[in-house]
Design a protein around this motif. Structure first.
Motif, PDB file in Angstrom:
ATOM      1  N   ALA A 172     -11.851  14.850  -2.472  1.00 47.23           N
ATOM      2  CA  ALA A 172     -11.534  14.731  -1.042  1.00 47.23           C
ATOM      3  C   ALA A 172     -11.139  16.081  -0.468  1.00 47.23           C
ATOM      4  N   THR A 173     -10.331  16.827  -1.219  1.00 48.78           N
ATOM      5  CA  THR A 173      -9.926  18.149  -0.763  1.00 48.78           C
ATOM      6  C   THR A 173     -11.138  19.071  -0.686  1.00 48.78           C
ATOM      7  N   SER A 174     -12.006  19.004  -1.690  1.00 48.06           N
ATOM      8  CA  SER A 174     -13.208  19.839  -1.705  1.00 48.06           C
ATOM      9  C   SER A 174     -14.121  19.501  -0.537  1.00 48.06           C
ATOM     10  N   THR A 175     -14.290  18.228  -0.263  1.00 42.07           N
ATOM     11  CA  THR A 175     -15.156  17.815   0.842  1.00 42.07           C
ATOM     12  C   THR A 175     -14.553  18.238   2.175  1.00 42.07           C
ATOM     13  N   ALA A 176     -13.236  18.089   2.326  1.00 45.10           N
ATOM     14  CA  ALA A 176     -12.591  18.414   3.593  1.00 45.10           C
ATOM     15  C   ALA A 176     -12.606  19.912   3.857  1.00 45.10           C
ATOM     16  N   THR A 177     -12.449  20.717   2.820  1.00 45.46           N
ATOM     17  CA  THR A 177     -12.348  22.158   3.046  1.00 45.46           C
ATOM     18  C   THR A 177     -13.705  22.859   3.063  1.00 45.46           C
ATOM     19  N   THR A 178     -14.687  22.319   2.326  1.00 49.05           N
ATOM     20  CA  THR A 178     -15.983  23.012   2.263  1.00 49.05           C
ATOM     21  C   THR A 178     -17.125  22.196   2.840  1.00 49.05           C
ATOM     22  N   GLY A 179     -16.824  21.018   3.331  1.00 49.47           N
ATOM     23  CA  GLY A 179     -17.874  20.187   3.901  1.00 49.47           C
ATOM     24  C   GLY A 179     -18.781  19.607   2.813  1.00 49.47           C
ATOM     25  N   GLY A 180     -18.283  19.510   1.588  1.00 48.04           N
ATOM     26  CA  GLY A 180     -19.044  18.912   0.500  1.00 48.04           C
ATOM     27  C   GLY A 180     -19.885  19.906  -0.285  1.00 48.04           C
ATOM     28  N   VAL A 181     -19.885  21.176   0.127  1.00 46.61           N
ATOM     29  CA  VAL A 181     -20.698  22.190  -0.546  1.00 46.61           C
ATOM     30  C   VAL A 181     -20.153  22.478  -1.953  1.00 46.61           C
ATOM     31  N   ALA A 182     -18.844  22.413  -2.163  1.00 42.10           N
ATOM     32  CA  ALA A 182     -18.237  22.740  -3.453  1.00 42.10           C
ATOM     33  C   ALA A 182     -18.158  21.541  -4.387  1.00 42.10           C
ATOM     34  N   ASN A 183     -18.619  20.355  -3.930  1.00 36.76           N
ATOM     35  CA  ASN A 183     -18.525  19.175  -4.785  1.00 36.76           C
ATOM     36  C   ASN A 183     -19.293  19.325  -6.117  1.00 36.76           C
ATOM     37  N   PRO A 184     -20.446  19.927  -6.181  1.00 32.98           N
ATOM     38  CA  PRO A 184     -21.124  20.105  -7.473  1.00 32.98           C
ATOM     39  C   PRO A 184     -20.333  21.017  -8.426  1.00 32.98           C
ATOM     40  N   VAL A 185     -19.676  22.031  -7.902  1.00 36.19           N
ATOM     41  CA  VAL A 185     -18.864  22.925  -8.734  1.00 36.19           C
ATOM     42  C   VAL A 185     -17.665  22.167  -9.282  1.00 36.19           C
ATOM     43  N   VAL A 186     -16.999  21.369  -8.428  1.00 38.70           N
ATOM     44  CA  VAL A 186     -15.859  20.573  -8.852  1.00 38.70           C
ATOM     45  C   VAL A 186     -16.299  19.556  -9.899  1.00 38.70           C
ATOM     46  N   SER A 187     -17.441  18.930  -9.692  1.00 42.17           N
ATOM     47  CA  SER A 187     -17.955  17.951 -10.643  1.00 42.17           C
ATOM     48  C   SER A 187     -18.239  18.595 -11.999  1.00 42.17           C
ATOM     49  N   THR A 188     -18.841  19.791 -11.975  1.00 41.99           N
ATOM     50  CA  THR A 188     -19.127  20.510 -13.225  1.00 41.99           C
ATOM     51  C   THR A 188     -17.834  20.863 -13.957  1.00 41.99           C
ATOM     52  N   ALA A 189     -16.826  21.311 -13.234  1.00 43.97           N
ATOM     53  CA  ALA A 189     -15.538  21.646 -13.845  1.00 43.97           C
ATOM     54  C   ALA A 189     -14.896  20.392 -14.454  1.00 43.97           C
ATOM     55  N   GLU A 190     -14.982  19.265 -13.751  1.00 40.16           N
ATOM     56  CA  GLU A 190     -14.417  18.018 -14.287  1.00 40.16           C
ATOM     57  C   GLU A 190     -15.156  17.579 -15.549  1.00 40.16           C
ATOM     58  N   ASN A 191     -16.475  17.678 -15.538  1.00 39.12           N
ATOM     59  CA  ASN A 191     -17.254  17.294 -16.717  1.00 39.12           C
ATOM     60  C   ASN A 191     -16.958  18.203 -17.914  1.00 39.12           C
ATOM     61  N   THR A 192     -16.812  19.496 -17.633  1.00 38.15           N
ATOM     62  CA  THR A 192     -16.497  20.439 -18.703  1.00 38.15           C
ATOM     63  C   THR A 192     -15.133  20.125 -19.307  1.00 38.15           C
ATOM     64  N   ALA A 193     -14.150  19.862 -18.466  1.00 39.09           N
ATOM     65  CA  ALA A 193     -12.812  19.523 -18.950  1.00 39.09           C
ATOM     66  C   ALA A 193     -12.842  18.230 -19.757  1.00 39.09           C
ATOM     67  N   ALA A 194     -13.585  17.235 -19.301  1.00 40.17           N
ATOM     68  CA  ALA A 194     -13.672  15.965 -20.023  1.00 40.17           C
ATOM     69  C   ALA A 194     -14.339  16.159 -21.382  1.00 40.17           C
ATOM     70  N   ALA A 195     -15.393  16.962 -21.440  1.00 45.92           N
ATOM     71  CA  ALA A 195     -16.076  17.215 -22.712  1.00 45.92           C
ATOM     72  C   ALA A 195     -15.170  17.982 -23.675  1.00 45.92           C
ATOM     73  N   THR A 196     -14.408  18.920 -23.145  1.00 47.36           N
ATOM     74  CA  THR A 196     -13.498  19.695 -23.984  1.00 47.36           C
ATOM     75  C   THR A 196     -12.415  18.801 -24.585  1.00 47.36           C
TER      76      THR A 196
END
Length: 97
Positions: free
Chosen positions: A7-31
């Protein structure tokens, strides 16, 4: 946490940073998942190696004690051969002479 981050990513970047946030979340989950699997395996190996080291030290200590118990009478006999024990009778005979 994920919802708030997106929600913060969408509000501040208009959804442009959502793929980066998703990748970071997936990386953390895999780790975290990998650590959850690998950590018990590593600890198991460490415990087995530690048990082997302790067992070897115990065996070595026992061998040393056994060796000392076997060689002590031999060493005492060798000292007796080198320096004979003088009995009380011999001391008395020497003193009288």
């Amino acid at each position: 946490l994920t919802v708030l981050t997106r929600a913060t990513s969408t509000a501040t970047t208009g959804g442009v940073a959502n793929p980066v946030v998703s990748t970071a979340e997936n990386t953390a989950a895999a780790t975290v998942a990998t650590a959850a699997v690998v950590t018990p395996l590593v600890l198991g190996v460490v415990l087995v190696l530690g048990a082997i080291v302790v067992a070897r030290r115990v065996l070595i200590a026992r061998r040393r004690r056994r060796h000392a118990a076997v060689t002590a009478p031999v060493q005492k006999a060798a000292i007796t051969l080198i320096r004979p024990v003088v009995t009380h009778d011999q001391k008395t005979a020497r003193a009288a002479a």
